[in-house]
Design an enzyme around this catalytic site. Structure first.
Site, PDB file in Angstrom:
ATOM      1  N   HIS A   1     -26.607 -65.483  30.529  1.00  0.00           N
ATOM      2  CA  HIS A   1     -27.243 -64.212  30.884  1.00  0.00           C
ATOM      3  C   HIS A   1     -28.043 -64.283  32.175  1.00  0.00           C
ATOM      4  O   HIS A   1     -28.622 -63.304  32.613  1.00  0.00           O
ATOM      5  CB  HIS A   1     -28.178 -63.743  29.754  1.00  0.00           C
ATOM      6  CG  HIS A   1     -27.471 -63.567  28.454  1.00  0.00           C
ATOM      7  ND1 HIS A   1     -27.365 -64.589  27.528  1.00  0.00           N
ATOM      8  CD2 HIS A   1     -26.801 -62.508  27.921  1.00  0.00           C
ATOM      9  CE1 HIS A   1     -26.669 -64.162  26.474  1.00  0.00           C
ATOM     10  NE2 HIS A   1     -26.316 -62.906  26.691  1.00  0.00           N
TER      11      HIS A   1
ATOM     12  N   CYS B   1     -21.269 -61.966  28.731  1.00  0.00           N
ATOM     13  CA  CYS B   1     -21.776 -63.303  28.414  1.00  0.00           C
ATOM     14  C   CYS B   1     -20.731 -64.214  27.766  1.00  0.00           C
ATOM     15  O   CYS B   1     -20.623 -65.403  28.123  1.00  0.00           O
ATOM     16  CB  CYS B   1     -23.022 -63.232  27.524  1.00  0.00           C
ATOM     17  SG  CYS B   1     -22.897 -62.069  26.159  1.00  0.00           S
TER      18      CYS B   1
ATOM     19  N   ASP C   1     -27.327 -70.823  29.219  1.00  0.00           N
ATOM     20  CA  ASP C   1     -27.399 -69.381  28.998  1.00  0.00           C
ATOM     21  C   ASP C   1     -26.609 -68.607  30.054  1.00  0.00           C
ATOM     22  O   ASP C   1     -26.955 -68.646  31.231  1.00  0.00           O
ATOM     23  CB  ASP C   1     -28.869 -68.950  29.036  1.00  0.00           C
ATOM     24  CG  ASP C   1     -29.053 -67.582  28.413  1.00  0.00           C
ATOM     25  OD1 ASP C   1     -28.080 -66.799  28.380  1.00  0.00           O
ATOM     26  OD2 ASP C   1     -30.176 -67.289  27.955  1.00  0.00           O
TER      27      ASP C   1
END
Lengths: 430, 466
Positions: free
Chosen positions: B425, B299, B423
């Protein structure tokens, strides 16, 4: 399912005449238009006598027939091409067919070797052969696919009709040509120039093929049908325009050394004929573009074939030479009907030389008055370095025998001056 | 340079090649310049001639601007009328003119593309061509000028007016190209002049600049400085690097990454609050992209990639976004990690992100530390200032997760705060709808952070260059 040729009545008359004339085999060419939709034969011409042939023309000379076809092909405007070969002979049908097969392949190979345009997928690759027995007047018509070296004879229909091309349409335009190609640094004067020029012509031909063609001012969808041949016996002319974009140069070095350059500048008149059976816009565009490419390539070729004055290489000094490409002159095939054939006239030739050639190549009896020399004007060229004067003496010589062209001459002078001025602007010392 | 102020802005873009061909008898500077100038003058005459044709792409519309011939349309009709003639491939599926692109303000920018062509046919009779042979050791200049003019128009401009403006722009461009060609001439080396378009802040709008092709950005600083002065732009951020060139609405990015997914979101309205956002363009980098399975450990790498993409697309660096391996290699090179680090699945944090940005991109970053997540709620002012002055994406790492902060909504009076989070992820495809609806790019409240974990933030600083 063989091909079906619709043949102009006059062709029958011509072949009959040949049957009753000569002993010994007579060969000749069949000229017309072959499309996916229809096949038409509109003209024929016998192979001219070969005075230098070994056996006085008793046997068929493949090279001679092919050479004749190549010359004739140069005299056909767009839409007309050599479709095949005929033989008038009493020989056995099978032997004759073999001979005919050899002839069409040889003719096609020679003509296509000069072509600068790329064949299209929808081109017809069948050539027609006709065997006429002079005694019985029986005709045998077969076709061969010249793209396939192993092709066998296929039967085809041969039907005579009157007024086949009476309502054919003519597409024409007048197109500017402006080519400039560099010559390599070290070169033998003429030989390399020929190659450079031919290469550049190929590039230019592709540019023409890519061009956007407008029919009567509009860009028509490919498959739209042109309103040709709607009215019988009404001559139909279609005007065309061509929009082009230059090739994108990708060379890393924008400035390159060269040993000089060759340029071809001026304009040409292009013409193509379309059959009257619901022709499509695509066909008109294809035939016109091919005529454009052919007429320029043919003339350049003719100029290069002329004997050159060999200039010594003058190291360091600039040499400039200008030559005129021959101009296009048309001759109607029949006094009625829209079709015409063409030839090219150098500035030192008169119209009588043209009528002689029409007779020799196409067996056409044309008078000087029948010729149409108004589509193009020859620009006079002055051999020495630029001057802007035009000698009045030359003007007088030009008046006769060009009887159509009094105004044309005055225009020619003006145009010549402009053309010269333009060339000077480009090529004089920086 | 006129900015459209009406509802429907239309860009008219004219492109086409022009041959620049000229024989150079002498290559001394002055004669060469004269020859080149003469050739440009001939080109200017050519585009003013009656053979010049503008063809509207994907349509039967043709215009001869110099003899007022209009095919399929009338000169006094508004330019918008041309849209009905244009055939695009996805016209069936979308049902609407797919060349429109809505930006956040609801002004749709449409584009009409035109091609420059020359008519080779003309009225007869023809003067048969002359072949001229010149034998002389010399040089030949042979290049293609990539003409590219763009003018704003509001949709109700008449076609005639629009064409006039395009033709003026074309002639102006030829003058500029001549200037650039002569300026950049070194002996017999010439660079082809190339137009680029830049969308400048109001009131300048869309501006076209001619640069010599192939000349790297670092050689063109003087030209950029002059342009900054001319358009009264701040001299500490780039506007005219090649990467800053405008992406026209109908020219999608070809690399497949989404750009600025946050622009389709509705931003929160807080009492006395303002929204402070990243400035410029970034690409969304996340798990599983580039056939790299970094699910569970990559990440921070992805956040770093997003930041690198921002620096590349704003024109600060020319190198592309680094891969995981390249990031790891950079850390080995600066001595931060052992050689065995390369190819491993080890996590990195803000300090490593700062080190890589410095080593690979020459970019310095500030580190902000909070000892617990709850403190982030009080960092509104710092973050707002960061987005106002630097405008770069922020990488935040803590707990076991790394994220990218693209903006804050903050109220000075109430202290209310929201964070715009990108994000890394996300493991799915580049589907803007999924990404925004499921919150992979979205506004989060202060409870998004682990209230007890400590966090490090890496705030990249914009180099003060043009």
């Amino acid at each position: 399912m063989g091909r079906s040729y619709i043949v102009e009545d006059d062709v029958e008359g011509y072949l009959s005449k040949l049957c009753s004339q000569l002993a010994g085999p007579v060969t000749g060419l069949l000229i017309g238009q072959s499309t996916v939709q229809r096949d038409f034969v509109v003209m024929t011409t016998r192979t001219p006598q070969n005075d230098e042939s070994a056996d006085g023309g008793k046997s068929v000379d493949k090279e001679w027939v092919s050479e004749h076809a190549r010359q004739v092909s140069r005299m056909l405007p767009g839409g007309l091409s050599v479709l095949g070969v005929f033989i008038i002979s009493e020989s056995d049908a099978k032997d004759t067919l073999t001979t005919l097969r050899q002839l069409v392949f040889s003719v096609e190979n020679l003509i296509s070797s000069e072509r600068l345009w790329t064949p299209a997928d929808d081109d017809v690759t069948d050539c027609v052969t006709l065997h006429v027995n002079p005694k019985t007047r029986k005709t045998v018509c077969r076709t061969f696919d010249v793209k396939d070296p192993k092709s066998v004879a296929k039967p085809a229909d041969w039907k005579y009709q009157s007024g086949v091309c009476s309502s054919w349409a003519t597409v024409s335009c007048c197109l500017s040509v402006d080519l400039m190609v560099p010559l390599p640094e070290n070169m033998a004067f003429t030989r390399n120039m020929d190659d450079c020029l031919k290469e550049e012509l190929k590039v230019w031909a592709q540019q023409i093929e890519r061009g956007v063609c407008l029919i009567d001012g509009k860009k028509l969808p490919e498959d739209s049908e042109l309103k040709a041949g709607q009215k019988k016996n009404v001559r139909q002319t279609i005007s065309a325009q061509l929009l082009i974009t230059p090739d994108v140069q990708t060379a890393a070095d924008v400035v390159q050394r060269c040993g000089g350059c060759v340029s071809v500048r001026g304009a040409i008149h292009s013409r193509a004929f379309l059959h009257s059976n619901k022709p499509k816009a695509k066909l008109a565009e294809k035939l016109l573009k091919r005529d454009i490419v052919s007429t320029v390539a043919t003339r350049v070729q003719m100029l290069l074939e002329e004997p050159q004055k060999q200039n010594e290489e003058n190291k360091g000094r600039k040499q400039m030479e200008q030559s005129c490409l021959p101009r296009r002159v048309f001759c109607p095939v029949k006094s009625t009907g829209p079709l015409s054939v063409c030839d090219y006239q150098f500035s030192d030739e008169g119209l009588s030389e043209m009528t002689d050639r029409f007779k020799e190549m196409l067996d056409m009896d044309a008078a000087e008055e029948d010729l149409d020399a108004t589509c193009e004007i020859i620009a006079e060229v002055i051999e020495s370095e630029a001057t802007e004067e035009e000698e009045p003496a030359e003007e007088n010589e030009m008046l006769d025998p060009w009887r159509n062209n009094y105004i044309g001459v005055a225009m020619a002078t003006a145009v010549a001056l402009l053309a010269l001025a333009a060339s000077i602007m480009y090529l004089s010392d920086v | 340079m006129v900015l459209a102020d009406s509802e429907s802005a239309v860009i008219l873009r004219l492109r086409g090649p022009l041959d620049l061909k000229c024989q150079l008898d002498r290559i001394d500077e002055v004669p060469m310049q004269k020859a080149i100038s003469r050739t440009f003058e001939a080109l200017r005459l050519q585009v003013k001639s009656e053979s010049c044709v503008l063809a509207v792409c994907n349509s039967p519309v043709l215009i001869w601007p110099n003899k007022s011939v209009f095919e399929e349309i009338t000169p006094d009709a508004p330019f918008e009328d041309i849209f009905q003639f244009i055939q695009t491939d996805d016209q069936e599926t979308s049902g609407k003119k797919s060349t429109k692109k809505k930006n956040r303000k609801g002004v749709s920018t449409s584009i009409i593309n035109l091609s420059l062509m020359m008519e080779a046919t003309k009225p007869g009779p023809a003067s048969a061509p002359i072949l001229t042979r010149t034998v002389q050791k010399s040089h030949l200049l042979c290049a293609t000028l990539p003409m590219d003019c763009a003018v704003w128009s509001n949709g109700s401009d008449t076609i005639k007016d629009g064409c006039e403006r395009l033709m003026k722009a074309l002639t102006r461009q030829l003058f500029e190209m001549e200037k650039v060609t002569l300026q950049c001439m070194k002996g017999t080396t010439l660079r082809v002049p190339e137009p680029l378009h830049f969308l400048l802040p109001e009131p300048n709008g869309l501006v076209t600049v001619v640069f010599p092709r192939g000349e790297p950005d670092k050689e063109l600083e003087a030209q950029r400085r002059e342009l900054h002065g001319q358009f009264e732009l701040p001299d500490n951020r780039p506007f005219f690097r090649r990467a800053n060139a405008y992406h026209f609405p109908n020219e999608p990015y070809k690399d497949g990454y989404l750009r600025n997914p946050h622009t389709v979101l509705t931003h929160p309205t807080l009492d006395n609050g303002k929204v402070y956002l990243v400035q410029g363009i970034y690409s969304y980098h996340h798990y599983m992209q580039d056939r790299m399975d970094d699910n569970g450990w990559g990440c921070a790498y992805r956040s770093l990639q997003t930041i690198c993409s921002w620096f590349q697309q704003q024109g600060y660096v020319e190198r592309g976004v680094p891969s995981h391996k390249e990031i790891q290699q950079a850390l080995v090179e600066v001595g931060d990690k052992q050689a065995s680090f390369v190819g491993s699945r080890q996590w990195i944090g803000s300090i490593e992100v700062q080190a890589v940005l410095n080593h690979l991109l020459g970019v310095t970053s500030k580190i902000m530390f909070v000892s617990q997540g709850s403190e982030l709620a009080s960092k509104g002012r710092e973050l707002a200032n960061h987005f106002m002055t630097e405008g770069t994406p922020v990488m935040i790492g803590g707990g076991v997760l790394a994220h990218t902060i693209l903006g804050v909504a903050w109220s000075e009076t109430t202290g209310e705060i929201r964070y715009l989070i990108l994000d890394p992820h996300y493991t799915g495809a580049e589907d803007l709808q999924v990404i925004t609806e499921k919150g992979w790019c979205g506004w989060k409240g202060p409870d998004f952070w682990d209230q007890t974990a400590y966090y490090n933030l890496c705030l990249p600083q914009r180099p003060r260059v043009i």
